[in-house]
Scaffold this motif. Structure first.
Motif, short mmCIF file in Angstrom:
data_model
loop_
_atom_site.label_atom_id
_atom_site.label_comp_id
_atom_site.label_asym_id
_atom_site.label_seq_id
_atom_site.Cartn_x
_atom_site.Cartn_y
_atom_site.Cartn_z
N ALA A 49 32.47 31.20 19.17
CA ALA A 49 33.85 30.84 18.81
C ALA A 49 34.71 30.69 20.06
CB ALA A 49 34.44 31.89 17.88
N ASP A 50 34.48 31.55 21.04
CA ASP A 50 35.24 31.46 22.29
C ASP A 50 34.92 30.16 23.01
OD1 ASP A 50 36.94 33.01 24.33
OD2 ASP A 50 35.19 32.49 25.54
N PHE A 51 33.65 29.79 23.03
CA PHE A 51 33.26 28.52 23.67
C PHE A 51 33.87 27.34 22.94
CE2 PHE A 51 30.30 24.89 23.62
CZ PHE A 51 30.50 24.46 24.93
N PHE A 52 33.75 27.31 21.61
CA PHE A 52 34.29 26.17 20.85
C PHE A 52 35.80 26.04 21.06
CE2 PHE A 52 30.72 27.08 17.58
CZ PHE A 52 29.81 26.37 18.33
N GLU A 71 28.08 19.42 15.34
CA GLU A 71 28.83 18.24 14.92
C GLU A 71 30.31 18.55 14.67
OE1 GLU A 71 26.67 16.63 11.62
OE2 GLU A 71 25.24 15.57 12.92
N ARG A 72 30.58 19.76 14.17
CA ARG A 72 31.96 20.13 13.86
C ARG A 72 32.76 20.53 15.09
NH1 ARG A 72 36.36 21.39 13.87
NH2 ARG A 72 37.65 22.50 12.34
N PHE A 73 32.15 21.30 15.99
CA PHE A 73 32.92 21.91 17.06
C PHE A 73 32.65 21.34 18.46
CE2 PHE A 73 32.44 25.34 13.84
CZ PHE A 73 33.78 25.49 13.52
N GLY A 108 35.28 15.27 24.17
CA GLY A 108 35.18 14.73 25.51
C GLY A 108 33.75 14.35 25.87
N ALA A 109 33.60 13.82 27.08
CA ALA A 109 32.28 13.40 27.54
C ALA A 109 31.30 14.56 27.60
CB ALA A 109 32.40 12.74 28.92
N ILE A 110 31.80 15.74 27.98
CA ILE A 110 30.90 16.89 28.09
C ILE A 110 30.43 17.34 26.71
CG2 ILE A 110 32.78 18.58 28.10
CD1 ILE A 110 29.42 18.75 30.04
N GLY A 111 31.31 17.31 25.71
CA GLY A 111 30.91 17.68 24.36
C GLY A 111 29.86 16.74 23.81
N ASP A 112 30.07 15.45 23.99
CA ASP A 112 29.11 14.47 23.50
C ASP A 112 27.76 14.62 24.21
OD1 ASP A 112 31.04 13.49 21.81
OD2 ASP A 112 31.55 11.77 23.07
N LYS A 120 37.60 26.99 23.67
CA LYS A 120 37.91 26.52 25.02
C LYS A 120 37.53 25.05 25.19
CE LYS A 120 37.72 31.09 27.09
NZ LYS A 120 36.87 32.15 27.69
N LEU A 121 36.44 24.63 24.57
CA LEU A 121 36.04 23.23 24.64
C LEU A 121 37.07 22.34 23.96
CD1 LEU A 121 33.82 21.21 25.50
CD2 LEU A 121 32.79 21.56 23.23
N GLU A 122 37.57 22.79 22.82
CA GLU A 122 38.60 22.04 22.10
C GLU A 122 39.86 21.89 22.96
OE1 GLU A 122 40.85 20.20 19.03
OE2 GLU A 122 38.71 20.65 19.01
#
Length: 310
Positions: free
Chosen positions: A297-300, A211-213, A218-222, A302-304
């Protein structure tokens, strides 16, 4: 062997296997992903992580089967799921998607021919650089490519999420879906880095982190969060976390320092998924621990950045 010897061996293995040190956008690793993407929810995060990482040059994604016990057309299901991920990322035209074998090997010396296996052979043969292939499901396409063109072993490094704990082996989903292919790869001339069940289960993420990261990125995160929420309540005992067990292969490709490795004699894999240890010179590398926090952390991060258009 004392602890200092183990540390020295680990450092030497990282330097020897992940050639050229830690990758960068200027020196990205050539990577193929092989994924049973529709089977669960951890493949999706690993695939997105790889695609958002400038340290990796993803040359193609191969759809893998995950047996026939849940979906008779499991490879096709994976193929459609990969295409869906690329659409959400706006990368439909940027990455090749290929179909792997629809079924496991039936004989240890007869490949399951597919465009995915042919793609592996072509990429390996047409380059002077190492080709890293991350298998997030069964090893059917790797075993098949090797049986069709064993000379590619000189160009390929295989990273496999699969196999039971050491030294006994035991029940494990990816090995179960093609134990014969795993046995072929274990005894092959291929460089192999194995991430067994005990290692990949270190990769746990809970509701708070998603929920935080991830939510709202974006659409992919959701979409990743929607998968998480659906799957975590679908188990007999709903839980507040999930194992993202495919992420170690991608994370340690981004940075080999996020894994710890031991060189071990290659086992044989029995039909009951236990290991059979025979004398021989064949060695593989087993990743026995991962720094889960750094990989996530690396994934979060880059997603951000992707969601913000950076």
């Amino acid at each position: 062997m004392d602890i200092q010897d183990l540390v020295a061996q680990d450092r030497a293995l990282r330097k020897s296997r992940f050639l050229g040190g830690i990758p960068s956008p200027e020196r990205p690793r050539r990577v193929i992903l092989n994924t049973d993407a529709h089977n669960e929810i951890d493949d999706q995060m690993a695939v997105v992580h790889a695609l958002l990482s400038p340290e990796l040059k993803v040359e193609g994604i191969i759809a893998a089967h995950y047996g026939t016990h849940t979906d008779r057309d499991s490879m096709e299901q994976s193929y459609r799921e990969i295409q869906h991920l690329l659409k959400l990322l706006g990368m439909e035209e940027k990455v090749q998607v290929l179909k792997g074998a629809p079924l496991a090997l039936e004989k240890p010396d007869v490949p399951q021919k597919s465009e995915g296996a042919e793609f592996i052979i072509s990429c390996a043969q047409n380059s002077t650089e190492p080709l890293y292939i991350a298998f997030l499901g069964p090893l059917t396409d790797m075993a098949s490519a090797y049986l069709m063109a064993p000379e590619i072993a000189e160009k390929v490094v295989v990273l496999w999420i699969g196999g039971g704990w050491w030294p006994t082996g035991g029940p494990e989903f990816n090995a179960f879906n093609d134990w014969m292919a795993a046995d072929v790869v274990f005894v092959s001339g291929l460089s192999l880095v194995q991430y067994p069940r005990t290692t990949y289960r270190m990769m746990r993420v809970g509701v708070a982190e998603m929920e935080r990261f991830v939510l709202g990125k974006g659409a992919i995160g959701d979409y990743l969060v929607s998968l998480f929420k659906t799957w975590r309540v679908s188990t007999p005992s709903p839980r507040e976390w999930w194992v993202y067990g495919d992420s170690p292969a991608v994370g340690t490709l981004v940075n080999p320092e996020w894994g710890y490795y031991v060189e071990l004699p290659a086992p044989r894999l029995n039909p009951d998924l236990s290991y059979r240890h025979e004398s021989g010179d064949r060695k593989i590398e087993v990743c026995v621990e991962v720094v889960a926090g750094e990989i996530f952390a690396d994934f979060f991060r880059k997603l951000e950045a992707f969601a913000r258009g950076l």
